[in-house]
Design a protein around this motif. Structure first.
Motif, PDB file in Angstrom:
ATOM      1  N   SER A 191      60.175 -14.929  84.131  1.00  0.00           N
ATOM      2  CA  SER A 191      58.992 -15.555  84.726  1.00  0.00           C
ATOM      3  C   SER A 191      58.714 -15.008  86.126  1.00  0.00           C
ATOM      4  O   SER A 191      57.605 -15.172  86.631  1.00  0.00           O
ATOM      5  CB  SER A 191      59.199 -17.074  84.833  1.00  0.00           C
ATOM      6  OG  SER A 191      60.214 -17.364  85.780  1.00  0.00           O
ATOM      7  N   GLY A 192      59.711 -14.428  86.753  1.00  0.00           N
ATOM      8  CA  GLY A 192      59.575 -14.003  88.144  1.00  0.00           C
ATOM      9  C   GLY A 192      60.104 -15.057  89.101  1.00  0.00           C
ATOM     10  O   GLY A 192      59.913 -14.950  90.315  1.00  0.00           O
ATOM     11  N   ILE A 193      60.796 -16.069  88.547  1.00  0.00           N
ATOM     12  CA  ILE A 193      61.334 -17.145  89.376  1.00  0.00           C
ATOM     13  C   ILE A 193      62.829 -17.292  89.118  1.00  0.00           C
ATOM     14  O   ILE A 193      63.261 -17.375  87.964  1.00  0.00           O
ATOM     15  CB  ILE A 193      60.627 -18.478  89.090  1.00  0.00           C
ATOM     16  CG1 ILE A 193      59.133 -18.354  89.399  1.00  0.00           C
ATOM     17  CG2 ILE A 193      61.256 -19.618  89.891  1.00  0.00           C
ATOM     18  CD1 ILE A 193      58.319 -19.559  89.030  1.00  0.00           C
ATOM     19  N   HIS A 195      48.067 -15.739  74.728  1.00  0.00           N
ATOM     20  CA  HIS A 195      47.504 -14.383  74.615  1.00  0.00           C
ATOM     21  C   HIS A 195      47.978 -13.489  75.761  1.00  0.00           C
ATOM     22  O   HIS A 195      47.232 -12.637  76.243  1.00  0.00           O
ATOM     23  CB  HIS A 195      45.978 -14.413  74.525  1.00  0.00           C
ATOM     24  CG  HIS A 195      45.468 -15.304  73.441  1.00  0.00           C
ATOM     25  ND1 HIS A 195      45.606 -14.989  72.105  1.00  0.00           N
ATOM     26  CD2 HIS A 195      44.886 -16.523  73.494  1.00  0.00           C
ATOM     27  CE1 HIS A 195      45.105 -15.971  71.383  1.00  0.00           C
ATOM     28  NE2 HIS A 195      44.662 -16.916  72.197  1.00  0.00           N
ATOM     29  N   LEU A 196      49.218 -13.719  76.186  1.00  0.00           N
ATOM     30  CA  LEU A 196      49.845 -12.905  77.223  1.00  0.00           C
ATOM     31  C   LEU A 196      50.956 -12.080  76.599  1.00  0.00           C
ATOM     32  O   LEU A 196      51.435 -12.398  75.515  1.00  0.00           O
ATOM     33  CB  LEU A 196      50.427 -13.797  78.329  1.00  0.00           C
ATOM     34  CG  LEU A 196      49.424 -14.645  79.099  1.00  0.00           C
ATOM     35  CD1 LEU A 196      50.145 -15.642  79.991  1.00  0.00           C
ATOM     36  CD2 LEU A 196      48.499 -13.765  79.927  1.00  0.00           C
ATOM     37  N   SER A 197      51.369 -11.046  77.306  1.00  0.00           N
ATOM     38  CA  SER A 197      52.456 -10.214  76.790  1.00  0.00           C
ATOM     39  C   SER A 197      53.362  -9.798  77.940  1.00  0.00           C
ATOM     40  O   SER A 197      53.073 -10.050  79.095  1.00  0.00           O
ATOM     41  CB  SER A 197      51.896  -8.977  76.080  1.00  0.00           C
ATOM     42  OG  SER A 197      51.192  -8.182  77.006  1.00  0.00           O
ATOM     43  N   SER A 198      54.447  -9.155  77.583  1.00  0.00           N
ATOM     44  CA  SER A 198      55.387  -8.632  78.562  1.00  0.00           C
ATOM     45  C   SER A 198      55.900  -7.296  78.059  1.00  0.00           C
ATOM     46  O   SER A 198      55.931  -7.049  76.859  1.00  0.00           O
ATOM     47  CB  SER A 198      56.556  -9.608  78.732  1.00  0.00           C
ATOM     48  OG  SER A 198      57.539  -9.047  79.576  1.00  0.00           O
ATOM     49  N   ASP A 199      56.315  -6.461  78.976  1.00  0.00           N
ATOM     50  CA  ASP A 199      56.926  -5.183  78.606  1.00  0.00           C
ATOM     51  C   ASP A 199      58.431  -5.301  78.476  1.00  0.00           C
ATOM     52  O   ASP A 199      59.095  -4.375  78.039  1.00  0.00           O
ATOM     53  CB  ASP A 199      56.612  -4.118  79.664  1.00  0.00           C
ATOM     54  CG  ASP A 199      55.132  -3.785  79.715  1.00  0.00           C
ATOM     55  OD1 ASP A 199      54.442  -3.965  78.695  1.00  0.00           O
ATOM     56  OD2 ASP A 199      54.667  -3.349  80.793  1.00  0.00           O
ATOM     57  N   TYR A 200      58.984  -6.443  78.892  1.00  0.00           N
ATOM     58  CA  TYR A 200      60.435  -6.603  78.956  1.00  0.00           C
ATOM     59  C   TYR A 200      60.865  -7.853  78.197  1.00  0.00           C
ATOM     60  O   TYR A 200      60.690  -8.963  78.677  1.00  0.00           O
ATOM     61  CB  TYR A 200      60.897  -6.702  80.422  1.00  0.00           C
ATOM     62  CG  TYR A 200      60.363  -5.579  81.264  1.00  0.00           C
ATOM     63  CD1 TYR A 200      60.920  -4.306  81.191  1.00  0.00           C
ATOM     64  CD2 TYR A 200      59.290  -5.778  82.122  1.00  0.00           C
ATOM     65  CE1 TYR A 200      60.426  -3.264  81.952  1.00  0.00           C
ATOM     66  CE2 TYR A 200      58.790  -4.737  82.893  1.00  0.00           C
ATOM     67  CZ  TYR A 200      59.358  -3.488  82.794  1.00  0.00           C
ATOM     68  OH  TYR A 200      58.868  -2.461  83.550  1.00  0.00           O
ATOM     69  N   TRP A 201      61.452  -7.650  77.018  1.00  0.00           N
ATOM     70  CA  TRP A 201      61.935  -8.754  76.191  1.00  0.00           C
ATOM     71  C   TRP A 201      63.437  -8.669  76.054  1.00  0.00           C
ATOM     72  O   TRP A 201      64.008  -7.589  76.041  1.00  0.00           O
ATOM     73  CB  TRP A 201      61.314  -8.686  74.789  1.00  0.00           C
ATOM     74  CG  TRP A 201      59.831  -8.821  74.803  1.00  0.00           C
ATOM     75  CD1 TRP A 201      58.918  -7.829  74.614  1.00  0.00           C
ATOM     76  CD2 TRP A 201      59.067 -10.003  75.027  1.00  0.00           C
ATOM     77  NE1 TRP A 201      57.644  -8.309  74.706  1.00  0.00           N
ATOM     78  CE2 TRP A 201      57.706  -9.664  74.964  1.00  0.00           C
ATOM     79  CE3 TRP A 201      59.401 -11.331  75.293  1.00  0.00           C
ATOM     80  CZ2 TRP A 201      56.680 -10.586  75.140  1.00  0.00           C
ATOM     81  CZ3 TRP A 201      58.383 -12.242  75.464  1.00  0.00           C
ATOM     82  CH2 TRP A 201      57.043 -11.871  75.386  1.00  0.00           C
ATOM     83  N   ILE A 234      63.058 -18.397  82.404  1.00  0.00           N
ATOM     84  CA  ILE A 234      62.487 -17.476  81.422  1.00  0.00           C
ATOM     85  C   ILE A 234      61.496 -18.213  80.527  1.00  0.00           C
ATOM     86  O   ILE A 234      61.453 -19.448  80.497  1.00  0.00           O
ATOM     87  CB  ILE A 234      63.594 -16.786  80.584  1.00  0.00           C
ATOM     88  CG1 ILE A 234      64.458 -17.822  79.849  1.00  0.00           C
ATOM     89  CG2 ILE A 234      64.449 -15.905  81.480  1.00  0.00           C
ATOM     90  CD1 ILE A 234      65.502 -17.214  78.918  1.00  0.00           C
ATOM     91  N   ILE A 235      60.724 -17.427  79.804  1.00  0.00           N
ATOM     92  CA  ILE A 235      59.661 -17.931  78.939  1.00  0.00           C
ATOM     93  C   ILE A 235      59.824 -17.308  77.565  1.00  0.00           C
ATOM     94  O   ILE A 235      60.167 -16.122  77.453  1.00  0.00           O
ATOM     95  CB  ILE A 235      58.285 -17.537  79.522  1.00  0.00           C
ATOM     96  CG1 ILE A 235      58.149 -18.081  80.948  1.00  0.00           C
ATOM     97  CG2 ILE A 235      57.143 -18.028  78.657  1.00  0.00           C
ATOM     98  CD1 ILE A 235      57.327 -17.219  81.834  1.00  0.00           C
ATOM     99  N   THR A 236      59.549 -18.069  76.523  1.00  0.00           N
ATOM    100  CA  THR A 236      59.673 -17.523  75.170  1.00  0.00           C
ATOM    101  C   THR A 236      58.452 -16.684  74.803  1.00  0.00           C
ATOM    102  O   THR A 236      57.336 -16.928  75.271  1.00  0.00           O
ATOM    103  CB  THR A 236      59.843 -18.629  74.118  1.00  0.00           C
ATOM    104  OG1 THR A 236      58.661 -19.437  74.092  1.00  0.00           O
ATOM    105  CG2 THR A 236      61.072 -19.488  74.400  1.00  0.00           C
ATOM    106  N   LYS A 237      58.683 -15.719  73.945  1.00  0.00           N
ATOM    107  CA  LYS A 237      57.605 -14.866  73.432  1.00  0.00           C
ATOM    108  C   LYS A 237      56.593 -15.705  72.672  1.00  0.00           C
ATOM    109  O   LYS A 237      55.382 -15.503  72.786  1.00  0.00           O
ATOM    110  CB  LYS A 237      58.175 -13.764  72.545  1.00  0.00           C
ATOM    111  CG  LYS A 237      57.119 -12.787  72.035  1.00  0.00           C
ATOM    112  CD  LYS A 237      57.741 -11.681  71.221  1.00  0.00           C
ATOM    113  CE  LYS A 237      56.780 -10.591  70.839  1.00  0.00           C
ATOM    114  NZ  LYS A 237      55.498 -10.977  70.320  1.00  0.00           N
TER     115      LYS A 237
END
Length: 189
Positions: free
Chosen positions: A145-147, A128-134, A118-121
């Motif tokens: 991360s998808g891994i 300058h990236l975002s995610s819809d799932y936190w 996983i990656i931190t917010k």
């Protein structure tokens, strides 16, 4: 994992065939090969991405075709057919390389059935990236991360699996193409 619709991209073509020096999916396949960690590389495809499937066949990549019923259902189908440790990687990670794959494998405890990277917010924000799932992990907002590294031999279903998490804030796994804005940002890298 190469069988998604890529619907958030709103493209006419398929996301994994977008080019960043070469088709994005080739960055992932080359990284897996370059790591020298795997005896087999298997691309998980579906009818949702026929051009990607054709591209992979033309490049002699072994395929596992799924119904395209969604990430979890398709992944479960694949894992039921395997009896080994499996590195699951989304095929939309254009900065993935062999060195970060080796790092991930050395940090995972092989006693765990399922380890997700996983990656931190905070780190994603810095890129300058975002995610819809936190979700909350160790008092930090994180995203997938998808891994993942999975002991497929110990999985009967995707239910009630004890998932372990490892935070790795690294651009090579944080940059995941999900939106047109992500692709535009990739062009500036």
């Amino acid at each position: 994992m190469a069988g998604g619709k890529g619907s958030r991209m709103s493209l006419t073509g398929e996301k994994l065939l977008l080019k960043y020096k070469k088709p994005v999916i080739l960055h992932v396949l080359d990284a897996l090969r370059d790591s020298n960690c795997f005896s087999k590389i298997l691309a998980i495809t579906s009818s949702n991405s026929p051009q990607t499937k054709k591209f992979l066949e033309e490049n002699s990549i072994e395929l596992f075709n799924t119904p395209g019923d969604g990430y979890v259902n398709d992944l479960n189908l694949v894992l039921k057919s395997l009896n080994d440790f499996v590195l699951i990687a989304s095929a939309d990670l254009p900065f993935l390389d062999g060195d970060i794959i080796k790092k991930i494998i050395t940090q995972c405890n092989l006693e765990n059935v399922w380890t997700t990277i996983i990656i931190t917010k905070k780190f994603l924000d810095s890129l300058h990236l975002s995610s819809d799932y936190w979700f909350e992990f160790e008092n930090q907002q994180c995203c997938y991360s998808g891994i993942s590294l999975v002991n497929a031999e110990k999985i009967l279903t995707m239910e009630n699996i004890s998932e372990k998490f490892i935070i790795i804030d690294d651009k090579r796994i944080a940059f995941n193409l999900n939106t047109k804005q992500d692709y535009d940002l990739l062009g500036t890298a």
